[in-house]
Design an enzyme around this catalytic site. Sequence first.
Site, short mmCIF file in Angstrom:
data_model
loop_
_atom_site.label_atom_id
_atom_site.label_comp_id
_atom_site.label_asym_id
_atom_site.label_seq_id
_atom_site.Cartn_x
_atom_site.Cartn_y
_atom_site.Cartn_z
N SER A 237 -6.46 -1.97 2.82
CA SER A 237 -6.04 -3.29 3.30
C SER A 237 -6.61 -3.54 4.69
O SER A 237 -6.82 -2.61 5.46
CB SER A 237 -4.51 -3.39 3.36
OG SER A 237 -3.95 -3.36 2.07
N SER A 275 -5.73 -4.00 -2.66
CA SER A 275 -6.06 -4.24 -1.27
C SER A 275 -5.47 -5.56 -0.78
O SER A 275 -5.56 -6.59 -1.46
CB SER A 275 -7.59 -4.28 -1.10
OG SER A 275 -7.95 -4.42 0.25
N ASP A 277 -6.35 -8.00 1.75
CA ASP A 277 -7.41 -8.46 2.66
C ASP A 277 -7.13 -9.92 3.00
O ASP A 277 -7.55 -10.84 2.27
CB ASP A 277 -8.78 -8.30 2.00
CG ASP A 277 -9.06 -6.86 1.60
OD1 ASP A 277 -8.44 -5.95 2.18
OD2 ASP A 277 -9.91 -6.65 0.71
#
Length: 362
Positions: A237, A275, A277
């Site tokens: 992340s 993740s 992001d």
Amino acid sequence: MSDTRLRDLGIQIGTTPTGPFNAITDVPGVLVGQTTLISDSPCVARTGVTAVYPRADVHQDFVTVGFHSFNGIGEMTGLPFLEETGFLTAPVLLTNTNQVGLAYDALVRFGQRKYGRGFHYKLPVVAETWDGWLSEIDAFPLGEDHIIAALESAASGRVAEGNSGGGTGMICYEFKGGTGTASRQVEVHDKMFTIGALVQANHGERAHLRVAGVPVGLEINHDVVPSPWQAAPSTSSIIIVIATDAPLLPVQCKRLAQRATIGLAHTGGFGLDGSGDLFLAFSTGNHYSPSSGDFMEFQAVAHFSMDPIVVSTVEAVEEAILNALVAAETMAGYQGHTAYALPHQSLVDLMRDRGSLDANAA
């Protein structure tokens, strides 16, 4: 926390000049404060909080803002308000996954105590990455006092990187990661503007890491520097905050937030499954408050003139991620887990061998 940065090693990203501190705080008015908590009792804590003020009086002088989710397995609060209004009205907080609620509540209470009743710091943006490999995250080590300390320490100038603030316990490309920042100065039609980026880097697989195009992760592999994960799966992340004093509309801020994806990709970020992001971009180039009246007047860089700002944003994001890696130091934490730093000399030797080192570097 190390004082070493990417450029200290003779490695340069892009061609656009940096600001004086090569930090998000080069954008006039932007302030950063951090609390770093490293302790072994009553729990193993390797965590913290980072506060980013778009300007000191953002609660009454709003900034335009945009958001982009490259991969959404993460949290960033306040987004419906942000998307609906196009304004950011409070400092942004970055911390660990389990303590988003604490940070949110503490920020709202801080605003009420400081400014009295009203909308001050309501519906703020708080974002997270997971530091539970090095920190005893389920013990909830942060208290409201840590959040307040970060808010009250916010200042311009140099920003502590690596094992600092919200990035204290983070891991990046299977090296020790954390907080990183960078800036660029760019001219648009005879006017100079600054673009700054700050990241909380906790993402990526070793094999994917690239520095100025060099496949560093393949060369400084697990045989050279052990992975922290042992038998556990990696996490992935990153939170990216972009600031500029170029006057931009909310939709243009969103365009910049989207371009953060390219800077991440240049370092080897793919938006892997699981993740978080999440990217935020704000502009301090206009001013608006609820007392401004019934009509708003804004200046904005023309869409077709944004290319230099876009390029500068990509460069600043890329360098901020690499600064987080270079500044971070080896850290041991919860249950004896250890995240090893990216070795500077190995990096320098590799970049020199590939012809990617500044000729003036040691």
